[in-house]
Enzyme design. Sequence first.
Site, mmCIF file in Angstrom:
data_model
loop_
_atom_site.group_PDB
_atom_site.id
_atom_site.type_symbol
_atom_site.label_atom_id
_atom_site.label_comp_id
_atom_site.label_asym_id
_atom_site.label_seq_id
_atom_site.Cartn_x
_atom_site.Cartn_y
_atom_site.Cartn_z
ATOM 1 C CB CYS A 110 -35.375 22.271 -8.281
ATOM 2 S SG CYS A 110 -34.548 22.256 -9.929
ATOM 3 C CG HIS A 153 -40.195 22.252 -11.409
ATOM 4 N ND1 HIS A 153 -40.306 22.651 -10.090
ATOM 5 C CD2 HIS A 153 -39.152 21.886 -11.783
ATOM 6 C CE1 HIS A 153 -38.747 22.563 -9.890
ATOM 7 N NE2 HIS A 153 -38.361 22.105 -11.022
ATOM 8 C CD GLU A 154 -38.975 18.847 -14.397
ATOM 9 O OE1 GLU A 154 -37.944 19.323 -14.641
ATOM 10 O OE2 GLU A 154 -39.106 18.578 -13.136
ATOM 11 C CG HIS A 157 -35.775 22.959 -15.085
ATOM 12 N ND1 HIS A 157 -34.909 23.673 -14.455
ATOM 13 C CD2 HIS A 157 -36.328 22.289 -14.155
ATOM 14 C CE1 HIS A 157 -34.833 23.108 -13.167
ATOM 15 N NE2 HIS A 157 -35.760 22.405 -12.874
HETATM 16 NI NI NI Z 1 -36.328 21.377 -11.322
#
Ligand code: NI
Length: 182
Positions: A110, A153-154, A157
């Site tokens: 990341c 993953h995004e 966030h």
């Molecule tokens: Ni990330």
Amino acid sequence: MFKKLDILDEKDKTLRKISKDVVFPLSKEDKNTIQKVIDELTYSQIEEYAEKYDLRPGMGLAFVQLGILERIIIIVHEVEEGIFDNYVFINPKIVSSSEEIIAAEAGEGCLSVNREVEGHVPRHARVTVEGFDEKGNKIRCRAREDLAIAFQHEIDHLNGILFYDKIDPKKPFYSDSEMRLI
Ligand code: NI
């Protein structure tokens, strides 16, 4: 002139906040930021530029990593050497996901985490993501494998989740027979 983005480090508590839905039309500033992110993610994956501008390779970024609490994610996916597909998803939602779980064998990285974190992050092998493009048109993408991991993953966030939150401290690694590792 290329100017590097200021990406928040994991120690910054902003990364733990929930991003808010974007209301259209998109501001000029947001559009500019999206373009800058696309440029930087692309450069970061081309060795010559990555070296020149001192960029760590990354394929995705969420606006919250720039301190902007808006539900916008950008993924620049290298499909062939030097050929990139860009995905800009605003207010993205995972509308369906496979039962099959996979993990990146080498673990995940990341741009906000400036250290090596070891461990497998379980992810759906395939996801369908819906959202809006920059003009506010509804868009949808069926993603699999590494692209599916990037979307998950995004989108995490946007909900204040970092990839290592999903590594089981009691069992950080899986074998190939327990989970398909890509
Ligand atoms: Ni990330």
